[in-house]
Each structure stands twice: as C-alpha cells, then as structure tokens.
Design a protein around this motif. Structure first.
Motif, PDB file in Angstrom:
ATOM      1  N   MET A  35       0.840  -1.197   0.000  1.00 13.44           N
ATOM      2  CA  MET A  35       0.000   0.000   0.000  1.00 13.44           C
ATOM      3  C   MET A  35       0.879   1.253   0.000  1.00 13.44           C
ATOM      4  N   CYS A  36       1.998   1.233   0.740  1.00 11.43           N
ATOM      5  CA  CYS A  36       2.899   2.377   0.777  1.00 11.43           C
ATOM      6  C   CYS A  36       3.480   2.653  -0.598  1.00 11.43           C
ATOM      7  N   CYS A  37       3.936   1.597  -1.279  1.00 11.31           N
ATOM      8  CA  CYS A  37       4.519   1.770  -2.615  1.00 11.31           C
ATOM      9  C   CYS A  37       3.475   2.276  -3.593  1.00 11.31           C
ATOM     10  N   PHE A  38       2.259   1.738  -3.538  1.00 14.06           N
ATOM     11  CA  PHE A  38       1.195   2.167  -4.449  1.00 14.06           C
ATOM     12  C   PHE A  38       0.910   3.653  -4.272  1.00 14.06           C
ATOM     13  N   SER A  39       0.863   4.120  -3.010  1.00 14.12           N
ATOM     14  CA  SER A  39       0.590   5.528  -2.740  1.00 14.12           C
ATOM     15  C   SER A  39       1.700   6.414  -3.285  1.00 14.12           C
ATOM     16  N   ALA A  40       2.957   5.950  -3.169  1.00 15.79           N
ATOM     17  CA  ALA A  40       4.083   6.746  -3.650  1.00 15.79           C
ATOM     18  C   ALA A  40       4.014   6.929  -5.150  1.00 15.79           C
ATOM     19  N   TYR A  41       3.622   5.854  -5.885  1.00 20.05           N
ATOM     20  CA  TYR A  41       3.568   5.943  -7.329  1.00 20.05           C
ATOM     21  C   TYR A  41       2.313   6.674  -7.807  1.00 20.05           C
ATOM     22  N   ALA A  42       1.274   6.741  -6.980  1.00 16.77           N
ATOM     23  CA  ALA A  42       0.026   7.367  -7.400  1.00 16.77           C
ATOM     24  C   ALA A  42       0.045   8.872  -7.203  1.00 16.77           C
ATOM     25  N   GLN A  43       0.915   9.363  -6.329  1.00 11.91           N
ATOM     26  CA  GLN A  43       0.919  10.785  -6.034  1.00 11.91           C
ATOM     27  C   GLN A  43       1.469  11.585  -7.201  1.00 11.91           C
ATOM     28  N   SER A  44       1.244  12.894  -7.181  1.00  5.90           N
ATOM     29  CA  SER A  44       1.714  13.749  -8.258  1.00  5.90           C
ATOM     30  C   SER A  44       3.224  13.957  -8.164  1.00  5.90           C
ATOM     31  N   VAL A  45       3.843  14.254  -9.291  1.00  3.48           N
ATOM     32  CA  VAL A  45       5.283  14.452  -9.385  1.00  3.48           C
ATOM     33  C   VAL A  45       5.552  15.929  -9.607  1.00  3.48           C
ATOM     34  N   GLU A  46       6.335  16.531  -8.726  1.00  2.00           N
ATOM     35  CA  GLU A  46       6.640  17.951  -8.826  1.00  2.00           C
ATOM     36  C   GLU A  46       7.770  18.203  -9.826  1.00  2.00           C
ATOM     37  N   ALA A  47       7.939  19.468 -10.191  1.00  2.41           N
ATOM     38  CA  ALA A  47       9.006  19.852 -11.121  1.00  2.41           C
ATOM     39  C   ALA A  47      10.372  19.521 -10.524  1.00  2.41           C
ATOM     40  N   PRO A  48      11.347  19.150 -11.346  1.00  2.00           N
ATOM     41  CA  PRO A  48      12.663  18.763 -10.825  1.00  2.00           C
ATOM     42  C   PRO A  48      13.441  19.954 -10.278  1.00  2.00           C
ATOM     43  N   ASP A  49      14.263  19.700  -9.276  1.00  3.18           N
ATOM     44  CA  ASP A  49      15.149  20.717  -8.710  1.00  3.18           C
ATOM     45  C   ASP A  49      16.485  20.630  -9.454  1.00  3.18           C
ATOM     46  N   LEU A  50      16.505  21.183 -10.654  1.00  2.00           N
ATOM     47  CA  LEU A  50      17.693  21.102 -11.493  1.00  2.00           C
ATOM     48  C   LEU A  50      18.782  22.030 -10.983  1.00  2.00           C
ATOM     49  N   LYS A  51      20.038  21.592 -11.153  1.00  2.00           N
ATOM     50  CA  LYS A  51      21.173  22.373 -10.696  1.00  2.00           C
ATOM     51  C   LYS A  51      22.254  22.392 -11.778  1.00  2.00           C
ATOM     52  N   ALA A  52      23.016  23.479 -11.797  1.00  2.00           N
ATOM     53  CA  ALA A  52      24.146  23.546 -12.715  1.00  2.00           C
ATOM     54  C   ALA A  52      25.095  22.380 -12.429  1.00  2.00           C
ATOM     55  N   GLY A  53      25.503  21.693 -13.479  1.00  2.00           N
ATOM     56  CA  GLY A  53      26.374  20.530 -13.317  1.00  2.00           C
ATOM     57  C   GLY A  53      25.658  19.213 -13.471  1.00  2.00           C
ATOM     58  N   ASP A  54      24.326  19.190 -13.324  1.00  2.00           N
ATOM     59  CA  ASP A  54      23.581  17.966 -13.596  1.00  2.00           C
ATOM     60  C   ASP A  54      23.857  17.541 -15.042  1.00  2.00           C
ATOM     61  N   SER A  55      24.122  16.254 -15.239  1.00  2.00           N
ATOM     62  CA  SER A  55      24.474  15.818 -16.591  1.00  2.00           C
ATOM     63  C   SER A  55      23.955  14.413 -16.863  1.00  2.00           C
ATOM     64  N   TRP A  56      23.772  14.131 -18.147  1.00  2.00           N
ATOM     65  CA  TRP A  56      23.263  12.847 -18.596  1.00  2.00           C
ATOM     66  C   TRP A  56      23.958  12.456 -19.896  1.00  2.00           C
ATOM     67  N   VAL A  57      24.190  11.168 -20.061  1.00  2.00           N
ATOM     68  CA  VAL A  57      24.641  10.637 -21.354  1.00  2.00           C
ATOM     69  C   VAL A  57      23.471   9.851 -21.927  1.00  2.00           C
ATOM     70  N   VAL A  58      23.054  10.206 -23.135  1.00  2.00           N
ATOM     71  CA  VAL A  58      21.898   9.559 -23.748  1.00  2.00           C
ATOM     72  C   VAL A  58      22.291   8.995 -25.109  1.00  2.00           C
ATOM     73  N   ALA A  59      21.605   7.929 -25.495  1.00  5.83           N
ATOM     74  CA  ALA A  59      21.794   7.320 -26.810  1.00  5.83           C
ATOM     75  C   ALA A  59      20.669   7.789 -27.711  1.00  5.83           C
ATOM     76  N   ASP A  60      21.016   8.509 -28.765  1.00  2.97           N
ATOM     77  CA  ASP A  60      20.039   9.040 -29.715  1.00  2.97           C
ATOM     78  C   ASP A  60      20.043   8.212 -30.996  1.00  2.97           C
ATOM     79  N   THR A  61      18.854   7.900 -31.485  1.00  2.00           N
ATOM     80  CA  THR A  61      18.709   7.210 -32.766  1.00  2.00           C
ATOM     81  C   THR A  61      17.738   7.999 -33.635  1.00  2.00           C
ATOM     82  N   ILE A  62      18.166   8.320 -34.857  1.00  2.00           N
ATOM     83  CA  ILE A  62      17.338   9.055 -35.812  1.00  2.00           C
ATOM     84  C   ILE A  62      17.077   8.150 -37.013  1.00  2.00           C
ATOM     85  N   GLU A  63      15.800   7.896 -37.284  1.00  2.00           N
ATOM     86  CA  GLU A  63      15.399   7.073 -38.430  1.00  2.00           C
ATOM     87  C   GLU A  63      14.671   7.954 -39.432  1.00  2.00           C
TER      88      GLU A  63
END
Length: 230
Positions: free
Chosen positions: A1-29
């Motif tokens: 029940m705890c896990c279900f409630s956590a996933y059902a609640q709303s998601v707020e905007a991210p607290d982004l910070k300078a330096g946050d980074s991601w490596v992503v794989a892009d595919t263009i067809e």
C-alpha cells in the motif's frame, strides 16, 4: 500500500542544478533512408528564473557543444512569426495520471513550399510504468501525445519549354502552369518516460507520419548514465 501511494501521487518539477548531466543514446530514423545512432552528453550549464542553459555535445567529438535555452520543465521554444512560442512541452508539472494539456501553433511561410504549417499535440499522463534502458530499470511516469500536423501549399507558377522541329526550323514552345494552394496533413506521436530521481525522461520516442499514414521520421532516446545532484 505504501509503494502504491508513492507511485500514485503527483510528481513535482525537478530541482535542477548547474552541473547535472546525462549521457543519452540518440537514434534518428529517416523513413527508408536508414538511421543514425550516436551518444550525446547533456549538461546543465546555468539555471535562470524562467529557463536553463543546456550544453549538448556528441560523445567523443572535438567540436564545441551546442548551447540552447530550454524551459525548466524541459519544454522547447523557438521563433514563430516573430515571437518565441513553445513548440514542445513533454511535461506540465505537477504530473499525475490523467492530467492533460495541449500545444498548438501555426507558423506562416516556414519555407518556400508552404504558406503555413500548423501543429496540434494533445498530451496526457497515462500512469506509471516499469522501463528498461541502458542505465538500468526504473519506475517512470509516462506521458503520451497524439497529434496532427497540417500544411498549406504556397501558390506558385511552374514553367516548362520544349522544342518543335519542322520544315521552317525550330520553334520553342513555353508552357506555364499555376500551382493552386491546397491543404494536406499527417499524424504525429510522442511518448516520454519521466523518472523523478533522474530529473528528466530516461526514454523518449517522437514519430512523424506523412499524409498517407506512412512513418517518415522517428527520433528515440535512452539514458545511458547520469550525474545529478540530490
């Protein structure tokens, strides 16, 4: 029940910070013309009051990164008829299952062939899903967009000529044909899997379909790795 409630609640905007980074794989067809695959490094360079500066660089490239301003909700804007307009909004925080929003704009004279182009996209948060990408397994909240694009052909005059040979010599005949404006349309589909701990989507698909229903383009992205501040 705890896990279900956590996933059902709303998601707020991210607290982004300078330096946050991601490596992503892009595919263009590109339809039947083949595909291109590359990894991209994405880094938050600066946080502003109404947006952020993002630097994107192809992994292993010696070229400088491309820097662009995006919204704090990962929305993208560009000039439409002399005014900055949002052309892509994958997230409208807070996110919760069932939430809907729309992006629509009409651009006049976008190119020589079209006198106008209109894009309409209806977004909806469909709910939580398990998603597997190169970076691992995540519980993500999924957003889908079903949309349509419409274009109006610009009026034009097509001219052609041919040579006629007879006993009196060569005569050149010129013919002109007026191309009248007409409207045609196609579909588009987007999907984004957002993970709160990653502060962005870990997977996305953006597809465009021609007026006869054939997919002409697909852009897909998956998270490979990330470094984000808590």
């Amino acid at each position: 029940m705890c896990c279900f409630s956590a996933y059902a609640q709303s998601v707020e905007a991210p607290d982004l910070k300078a330096g946050d980074s991601w490596v992503v794989a892009d595919t263009i067809e590109q339809g039947t013309q083949g595909w291109v695959h590359k990894n991209q490094d994405i880094t938050v360079e600066r946080i502003q009051s109404d947006g952020m500066l993002i630097a994107t660089k192809e992994e292993g490239s010696n070229q400088p990164p491309i820097e662009r301003i995006t919204g704090l909700d990962w929305s993208r804007s560009r000039d439409i008829n002399g005014k900055q307009e949002v052309v892509n909004r994958p997230f409208n925080f807070p996110l919760k299952p069932g939430k809907k929003w729309t992006v629509e704009y009409t651009e006049l004279n976008p190119n020589q062939r079209h006198s106008s182009e209109t894009l309409h996209c209806d977004y909806v948060v469909t709910g939580w899903e398990d998603v597997q990408v190169a970076a691992g397994s995540f519980k993500a909240i999924k957003v889908e967009c079903d949309g349509q694009w419409t274009a109006v052909m610009a009026p034009a005059v097509a001219a052609g000529s041919r040579a006629l040979v007879n006993a009196n010599g060569v005569t050149t005949v010129t013919q002109t044909q007026r191309v009248t404006p007409r409207t045609f349309s196609g579909r588009l589909y987007d999907a984004f899997w957002y993970v709160p701990s990653q502060k962005r989507f870990v997977k996305s698909v953006e597809e465009y379909y021609s007026s006869n229903g054939v997919r002409s383009q697909r852009f897909s992205e998956e998270l490979v790795s990330s470094k984000v501040a808590n």
